[in-house]
Design a protein around this motif. Structure first.
Motif, PDB file in Angstrom:
ATOM      1  N   ALA A 143     -18.095  88.643   2.299  1.00 59.74           N
ATOM      2  CA  ALA A 143     -18.751  89.926   2.074  1.00 59.74           C
ATOM      3  C   ALA A 143     -19.163  90.087   0.618  1.00 59.74           C
ATOM      4  CB  ALA A 143     -17.818  91.066   2.498  1.00 59.74           C
ATOM      5  N   ALA A 144     -18.274  89.710  -0.298  1.00 59.85           N
ATOM      6  CA  ALA A 144     -18.570  89.856  -1.719  1.00 59.85           C
ATOM      7  C   ALA A 144     -19.675  88.910  -2.169  1.00 59.85           C
ATOM      8  CB  ALA A 144     -17.303  89.618  -2.544  1.00 59.85           C
ATOM      9  N   ASP A 145     -19.694  87.675  -1.639  1.00 61.98           N
ATOM     10  CA  ASP A 145     -20.731  86.714  -2.016  1.00 61.98           C
ATOM     11  C   ASP A 145     -22.112  87.166  -1.551  1.00 61.98           C
ATOM     12  OD1 ASP A 145     -19.121  84.913  -3.386  1.00 61.98           O
ATOM     13  OD2 ASP A 145     -18.593  83.806  -1.576  1.00 61.98           O
ATOM     14  N   GLY A 146     -22.192  87.662  -0.331  1.00 67.24           N
ATOM     15  CA  GLY A 146     -23.474  88.141   0.169  1.00 67.24           C
ATOM     16  C   GLY A 146     -24.009  89.292  -0.662  1.00 67.24           C
ATOM     17  N   TRP A 147     -23.137  90.183  -1.039  1.00 64.35           N
ATOM     18  CA  TRP A 147     -23.528  91.330  -1.867  1.00 64.35           C
ATOM     19  C   TRP A 147     -23.970  90.869  -3.250  1.00 64.35           C
ATOM     20  CZ3 TRP A 147     -19.860  95.987  -3.280  1.00 64.35           C
ATOM     21  CH2 TRP A 147     -20.651  97.119  -3.540  1.00 64.35           C
ATOM     22  N   ARG A 148     -23.261  89.883  -3.805  1.00 66.87           N
ATOM     23  CA  ARG A 148     -23.594  89.376  -5.138  1.00 66.87           C
ATOM     24  C   ARG A 148     -24.997  88.772  -5.178  1.00 66.87           C
ATOM     25  NH1 ARG A 148     -23.223  84.255  -6.512  1.00 66.87           N
ATOM     26  NH2 ARG A 148     -21.668  83.756  -4.925  1.00 66.87           N
ATOM     27  N   ILE A 149     -25.337  88.001  -4.174  1.00 67.89           N
ATOM     28  CA  ILE A 149     -26.650  87.347  -4.156  1.00 67.89           C
ATOM     29  C   ILE A 149     -27.756  88.380  -3.952  1.00 67.89           C
ATOM     30  CG2 ILE A 149     -28.070  85.661  -2.926  1.00 67.89           C
ATOM     31  CD1 ILE A 149     -25.425  84.144  -2.359  1.00 67.89           C
ATOM     32  N   GLU A 150     -27.470  89.433  -3.214  1.00 68.20           N
ATOM     33  CA  GLU A 150     -28.448  90.510  -3.062  1.00 68.20           C
ATOM     34  C   GLU A 150     -28.661  91.270  -4.366  1.00 68.20           C
ATOM     35  OE1 GLU A 150     -27.505  91.491   1.656  1.00 68.20           O
ATOM     36  OE2 GLU A 150     -26.776  92.831   0.074  1.00 68.20           O
ATOM     37  N   ALA A 152     -28.139  90.107  -7.472  1.00 75.76           N
ATOM     38  CA  ALA A 152     -28.608  89.255  -8.574  1.00 75.76           C
ATOM     39  C   ALA A 152     -29.292  88.023  -8.003  1.00 75.76           C
ATOM     40  CB  ALA A 152     -27.437  88.865  -9.464  1.00 75.76           C
ATOM     41  N   PRO A 153     -30.587  88.092  -7.714  1.00 74.04           N
ATOM     42  CA  PRO A 153     -31.260  86.984  -7.041  1.00 74.04           C
ATOM     43  C   PRO A 153     -31.674  85.823  -7.931  1.00 74.04           C
ATOM     44  CG  PRO A 153     -32.777  88.813  -7.360  1.00 74.04           C
ATOM     45  CD  PRO A 153     -31.439  89.291  -7.833  1.00 74.04           C
ATOM     46  N   THR A 154     -31.603  85.946  -9.262  1.00 72.60           N
ATOM     47  CA  THR A 154     -32.083  84.878 -10.141  1.00 72.60           C
ATOM     48  C   THR A 154     -30.929  84.140 -10.806  1.00 72.60           C
ATOM     49  OG1 THR A 154     -32.223  86.236 -12.159  1.00 72.60           O
ATOM     50  CG2 THR A 154     -34.097  86.309 -10.649  1.00 72.60           C
ATOM     51  N   GLN A 155     -31.228  82.905 -11.283  1.00 70.27           N
ATOM     52  CA  GLN A 155     -30.204  82.086 -11.940  1.00 70.27           C
ATOM     53  C   GLN A 155     -29.667  82.766 -13.195  1.00 70.27           C
ATOM     54  OE1 GLN A 155     -31.470  78.069 -12.822  1.00 70.27           O
ATOM     55  NE2 GLN A 155     -29.792  77.715 -14.256  1.00 70.27           N
ATOM     56  N   ALA A 156     -30.566  83.369 -13.990  1.00 75.38           N
ATOM     57  CA  ALA A 156     -30.136  84.004 -15.238  1.00 75.38           C
ATOM     58  C   ALA A 156     -29.214  85.186 -14.972  1.00 75.38           C
ATOM     59  CB  ALA A 156     -31.356  84.462 -16.038  1.00 75.38           C
ATOM     60  N   SER A 432     -25.677  79.323  -5.254  1.00 77.54           N
ATOM     61  CA  SER A 432     -26.365  80.597  -5.046  1.00 77.54           C
ATOM     62  C   SER A 432     -27.876  80.436  -5.114  1.00 77.54           C
ATOM     63  CB  SER A 432     -25.906  81.624  -6.092  1.00 77.54           C
ATOM     64  OG  SER A 432     -24.514  81.852  -5.988  1.00 77.54           O
ATOM     65  N   MET A 433     -28.345  79.474  -5.893  1.00 78.74           N
ATOM     66  CA  MET A 433     -29.779  79.236  -6.012  1.00 78.74           C
ATOM     67  C   MET A 433     -30.355  78.464  -4.821  1.00 78.74           C
ATOM     68  SD  MET A 433     -30.735  80.777  -8.746  1.00 78.74           S
ATOM     69  CE  MET A 433     -29.571  82.008  -8.137  1.00 78.74           C
ATOM     70  N   PRO A 440     -28.411  85.603   2.685  1.00 77.72           N
ATOM     71  CA  PRO A 440     -27.593  85.183   1.534  1.00 77.72           C
ATOM     72  C   PRO A 440     -26.134  84.938   1.867  1.00 77.72           C
ATOM     73  CG  PRO A 440     -28.109  87.530   1.396  1.00 77.72           C
ATOM     74  CD  PRO A 440     -28.924  86.973   2.524  1.00 77.72           C
ATOM     75  N   GLY A 441     -25.512  85.871   2.597  1.00 73.84           N
ATOM     76  CA  GLY A 441     -24.083  85.729   2.876  1.00 73.84           C
ATOM     77  C   GLY A 441     -23.769  84.545   3.769  1.00 73.84           C
TER      78      GLY A 441
END
Length: 505
Positions: A143-150, A152-156, A432-433, A440-441
């Motif tokens: 759940a946390a990983d899916g939210w994180r990628i949503e 912050a979608p970029t590498q930076a 993540s990239m 995403p999740g």
């Protein structure tokens, strides 16, 4: 592979532009990392130490490392988290936080159960509650990983968030390992697990006090009450189902004549690889599908078909690379604590190594890894991480031959934590990239799960390997396997996914 090396919006070999996420987002993921890190050590390193102190054979301890295989298969239930909500919690706090809150209740109750079975007189019961703890810890991470990628979608953007998340995660792991061992030294393992269970539950009221998903939403108290009651029912059903499945599997294994002396690693490896082999066999057909085919498929399989469609045959070397990259980290965690115990170090000394020393060095490694991922081309960052991981394993060979002293233990633990913290931060950004913003999740769960499949399978046989080649040979081998990931980089860093038109998206 030429068909998969095509133009894409993200080039991992370009130096990313510096962008900093909001501080509140960094603080949030520091908290979420802490929530997931506390329980992880309790069904992994602390449990192996607990079993070793109770005189359990090293081969059996190795089998317990296979509990960590459960997160490898999180892709099986990850689509549920993308599609369904937890009644009560999700209505007020949103889908992602709803699953996180359910998971925290599961983590708390599983750890309490492990506390009251800490004598390990019934190893099947110990395994049951450890499996439940691993399941709910993994669900929280999905759940946390899916939210994180949503968010912050970029590498930076990912670099700082991943660093904050791993700061929380690794500091919690250190707090759990050091704190639990210290409490066990002063009292017993029951109090150790109860103390960490209470600490792991602290983020729950913080999440419950956060603002709702939708501004102006009302009914916080009713959402909390209904969500808690529903979650308890879900936890009861999950526990009963796990016990039933575990009993059936254990009966089948015993009926087939397997014992601690049986080499079951090839069988476990074959079973674990079946779903991945099925996807690989279907790869030619998947590559011929039109671009909009995954979006028309059932939600349970669409994310996996989509990632194989985008990367094609190039997904195979990518999966091989990720399997080797975290090898050293996983294998170190499996036998480092039994090694310390065999070398004659006390619980107080181990507690200090897992505490101040590990925390300081791990945080430094994570910070440097996040900086490398945000500022350097990904190829260079991955090479630095692989080298740091290998050194983090090889340092234990020096510890094994050195005269036992607090200095030797603390240096070895510090080098280990720094190297694997650096490697872990870089690796999370890389994975993540690779995922699609559409799934995403689920796709992150698939890639990160596969990354730990081979290491954890070998980790389950770590005790048998150690008996054959000794602790020194084991850590030389594990470091070499982690370093070997570098040789995949000339291939995997050329891989580009097929572009999907905006009309399809």
């Amino acid at each position: 592979m030429t068909a998969t090396i095509a133009a894409d919006a993200t080039d991992l070999n370009e130096t990313p532009a510096a962008r900093r996420p909001p501080m509140r987002t960094l603080g949030l993921y520091l908290l979420l990392g802490f929530s997931a890190g506390l329980p992880f050590y309790m069904f992994n390193a602390v449990l192996t130490l607990r079993l070793a102190r109770h005189g359990i054979d090293i081969v059996i301890i190795g089998f317990f490392a296979w509990i960590a295989l459960l997160p490898t298969f999180k892709f099986v239930w990850a689509p549920l988290l993308d599609r369904y909500c937890v009644p009560g919690f999700s209505r007020f706090w949103g889908r992602r936080r709803g699953w996180i809150m359910l998971s925290q209740l599961g983590i708390f109750l599983s750890m309490v159960a492990m506390a009251f079975t800490s004598s390990d007189q019934s190893l099947p019961l110990t395994a049951l509650f450890a499996i439940l703890l691993a399941f709910w810890t993994t669900t929280l991470e999905v759940a946390a990983d899916g939210w994180r990628i949503e968010l912050a979608p970029t590498q930076a953007e990912q670099g700082p968030i991943v660093a904050a998340n791993l700061w929380g995660y690794r500091s919690a792991m250190v707090a759990a390992g050091s704190g639990a061992v210290l409490v066990a030294a002063w009292a017993d393992w029951t109090w150790a697990y109860l103390a960490i269970a209470i600490a792991a539950f602290l983020p729950f009221p913080i999440l419950a006090a956060m603002r709702p998903e939708q501004d102006g939403a009302k009914g916080r108290t009713s959402a909390l009450l209904s969500g808690t009651l529903t979650s308890l029912a879900i936890l009861l059903v999950t526990g009963a189902a796990t016990a039933l499945i575990g009993w059936a599997l254990l009966s089948a294994v015993q009926g087939a004549g397997f014992s601690a002396q049986t080499n079951v690693t090839p069988i476990v490896l074959a079973v674990a690889l079946l779903p991945f082999a099925a996807l690989a066999i279907a790869l030619p057909r998947i590559r011929r599908l039109p671009a909009d085919a995954p979006s028309k498929m059932p939600g349970f399989i669409a994310p996996y078909v989509e990632i194989f469609w985008r990367y094609g045959y190039a997904v195979l070397p990518v999966l091989a690379f990720v399997s080797f990259y975290r090898m050293g980290d996983v294998l170190t965690l499996t036998l480092s604590h039994p090694l310390w115990n065999a070398a004659g170090y006390s619980l107080e000394q181990i507690s200090m190594a897992d505490g101040v020393v590990a925390l300081t060095c791990s945080m430094a490694g994570v910070a440097l890894g996040g900086l490398c991922a945000a500022r350097l081309p990904m190829t260079i960052a991955l090479i630095i991480g692989a080298c740091a991981s290998a050194i983090g394993n090889w340092v234990f060979v020096w510890l094994w031959y050195a005269e036992p002293s607090a200095f030797v233990l603390y240096v070895a633990a510090g080098v280990d934590q720094f190297g694997h913290g650096l490697e872990g931060a870089v690796f999370v950004v890389y994975l993540s990239m690779l995922v699609s913003p559409r799934y995403p999740g689920t796709q992150y769960a698939f890639l990160s799960g596969f990354a730990f499949l081979l290491p954890r399978l070998i980790g389950g046989a770590a005790g048998a390997i150690q008996k054959q080649i000794g602790y020194d040979g084991f850590f030389i081998l594990s470091g070499a396997l982690s370093f070997a990931a570098i040789f995949f980089l000339p291939i995997v860093m050329r891989v580009r996914p097929r572009a999907i038109s905006k009309q399809v998206e």
